[in-house]
Design an enzyme around this catalytic site. Structure first.
Site, short mmCIF file in Angstrom:
data_model
loop_
_atom_site.label_atom_id
_atom_site.label_comp_id
_atom_site.label_asym_id
_atom_site.label_seq_id
_atom_site.Cartn_x
_atom_site.Cartn_y
_atom_site.Cartn_z
N LYS A 4 49.27 39.62 32.06
CA LYS A 4 48.94 39.92 30.88
C LYS A 4 48.33 41.24 30.95
O LYS A 4 48.45 42.20 30.15
CB LYS A 4 48.16 38.78 30.11
CG LYS A 4 47.44 38.75 28.95
CD LYS A 4 47.11 37.65 28.48
CE LYS A 4 45.79 36.98 29.19
NZ LYS A 4 44.68 37.68 28.84
N ARG A 52 37.34 38.20 41.06
CA ARG A 52 36.14 37.58 40.02
C ARG A 52 35.72 36.35 40.38
O ARG A 52 36.38 35.35 41.07
CB ARG A 52 37.18 37.58 38.56
CG ARG A 52 37.36 38.82 38.02
CD ARG A 52 38.48 38.70 37.12
NE ARG A 52 38.46 37.48 36.26
CZ ARG A 52 39.28 37.53 35.22
NH1 ARG A 52 40.05 38.44 34.75
NH2 ARG A 52 39.18 36.43 34.11
N ARG A 72 44.32 37.52 43.50
CA ARG A 72 44.06 38.59 42.53
C ARG A 72 42.76 39.41 43.05
O ARG A 72 41.67 38.56 43.51
CB ARG A 72 43.84 38.18 41.05
CG ARG A 72 43.49 39.12 40.09
CD ARG A 72 43.75 38.65 38.81
NE ARG A 72 43.01 37.60 38.21
CZ ARG A 72 43.01 37.23 37.12
NH1 ARG A 72 44.02 37.75 36.28
NH2 ARG A 72 42.53 36.06 36.49
N ARG A 127 42.27 33.07 21.18
CA ARG A 127 42.31 31.85 22.33
C ARG A 127 42.40 30.68 21.70
O ARG A 127 42.66 29.76 22.48
CB ARG A 127 41.30 32.39 23.26
CG ARG A 127 41.01 32.48 24.38
CD ARG A 127 42.06 33.17 25.55
NE ARG A 127 41.63 33.06 26.80
CZ ARG A 127 41.37 34.21 27.70
NH1 ARG A 127 41.54 35.25 27.00
NH2 ARG A 127 41.01 34.08 28.84
N ARG A 177 40.61 26.59 33.72
CA ARG A 177 40.90 27.58 32.51
C ARG A 177 42.47 27.41 32.21
O ARG A 177 43.08 27.65 31.10
CB ARG A 177 41.04 29.06 33.11
CG ARG A 177 39.74 29.50 33.13
CD ARG A 177 39.29 30.66 34.31
NE ARG A 177 40.10 31.85 33.95
CZ ARG A 177 40.25 32.67 34.93
NH1 ARG A 177 39.92 32.29 36.11
NH2 ARG A 177 41.05 33.79 34.59
P1 AMP Z 1 40.32 37.29 30.49
O1 AMP Z 1 39.90 38.16 31.17
O2 AMP Z 1 41.10 37.05 29.36
O3 AMP Z 1 40.88 36.02 31.42
O4 AMP Z 1 38.90 36.13 29.80
C1 AMP Z 1 37.92 35.81 31.06
C2 AMP Z 1 37.20 34.79 30.09
O5 AMP Z 1 36.41 35.38 29.29
C3 AMP Z 1 37.94 33.44 29.74
O6 AMP Z 1 38.24 32.40 30.63
C4 AMP Z 1 36.67 33.15 28.69
O7 AMP Z 1 35.73 32.33 29.25
C5 AMP Z 1 36.24 34.47 28.20
N1 AMP Z 1 37.06 34.84 26.82
C6 AMP Z 1 37.85 35.88 26.81
N2 AMP Z 1 38.43 35.97 25.62
C7 AMP Z 1 38.13 34.83 24.98
C8 AMP Z 1 38.48 34.43 23.61
N3 AMP Z 1 39.07 35.26 22.70
N4 AMP Z 1 37.62 33.36 23.26
C9 AMP Z 1 36.84 32.62 24.10
N5 AMP Z 1 36.60 32.91 25.56
C10 AMP Z 1 36.99 34.09 25.69
#
Ligand code: AMP
Length: 222
Positions: free
Chosen positions: A21, A165, A133, A96, A176
């Site tokens: 993504k 990360r 990753r 989300r 997740r």
């Molecule tokens: P990502 O980089 O998109 O995988 O996001 C990393 C983490 O940030 C996620 O696992 C959530 O803990 C938090 N996060 C990112 N976007 C959202 C969202 N729209 N709503 C809630 N938590 C978010």
């Protein structure tokens, strides 16, 4: 692409963690000349700044849980009000949850979202991808154990340190993926019901997937 002569381009990108993504979102945003807005990147920036909010967000992220809908709506409304988002945007990682989807629709208006793209990748494939990753801790550029930066582990883009990360541990990844199934799949279905979703197979050559996504958006919007 001339920003003054084209209609606005307002896109969402869905996909399980590890579906590619982030990479595809960056490419699409560049192609269509709109800002790439990643809520994960925004939250990680807050963590790096060390604010109280950042510290709370880090605990939630490391556990593989979601930051509250209310907080996320505040963040995204502020971001979409910035001048660079006037003629469109690409949202990566938002919405989300079903609530966030409805909040976004209320914010943009019923015709305010042009297309939601879903990168479809099976769960066992993404677990393998996520564990290998690596990400630049300064600018967020993506690498992997198989495709490292030219000089390991220094970012090719900004010279930052490339690391794993904190939320890419196996336990957090499992958490997740479960969260995605429970909370995010319903909002993906909701966009599908409204005829706004296009699903793309996220396994295969990265460039071919990018081209397919670009064609989908172009056919839909221009
Ligand atoms: P990502 O980089 O998109 O995988 O996001 C990393 C983490 O940030 C996620 O696992 C959530 O803990 C938090 N996060 C990112 N976007 C959202 C969202 N729209 N709503 C809630 N938590 C978010």
């Amino acid at each position: 692409m001339e920003s003054t002569t084209r209609p606005p381009v307002r896109l969402l990108v869905f996909g399980r963690q590890g579906a590619g993504k982030g990479t595809q979102a960056v490419r699409l945003a560049e192609q269509f000349g709109v800002p790439h807005i990643s809520t994960g990147d925004m939250l990680r920036a807050a963590v790096r700044e060390g604010t109280e909010f950042g510290q709370r967000a880090k605990e939630i992220m490391d556990a593989g849980h979601l930051v509250s809908d209310e907080v996320m709506l505040g963040l995204i409304s502020e971001r979409l009000a910035q001048p660079d988002a006037v003629n469109g945007w690409l949202l990566d990682g938002f919405p989300r949850t079903l609530q966030q989807g409805k909040d976004l629709m209320a914010l943009t208006g019923a015709d305010g979202i042009d297309l939601a793209l879903d990168l479809d990748v099976a769960e066992d494939v993404v677990v393998e991808r996520i564990s290998s990753r690596r990400v630049c801790s300064s600018c967020g550029a993506n690498y992997s154990v198989q495709v490292p930066p030219t000089s390991p582990w220094t970012c090719d883009v900004c010279g930052g340190e490339v690391t794993q990360r904190d939320d890419d541990t196996e336990q957090a990844v499992r958490e997740r993926l479960a969260t995605y199934l429970l909370q995010t799949v319903p909002v993906v279905k909701w966009f599908e019901e409204q005829g706004l979703l296009a699903t793309v197979d996220g396994v295969g050559d990265r460039d071919e997937i990018t081209n397919e996504l670009i064609s989908l958006v172009t056919n839909r919007l221009f």
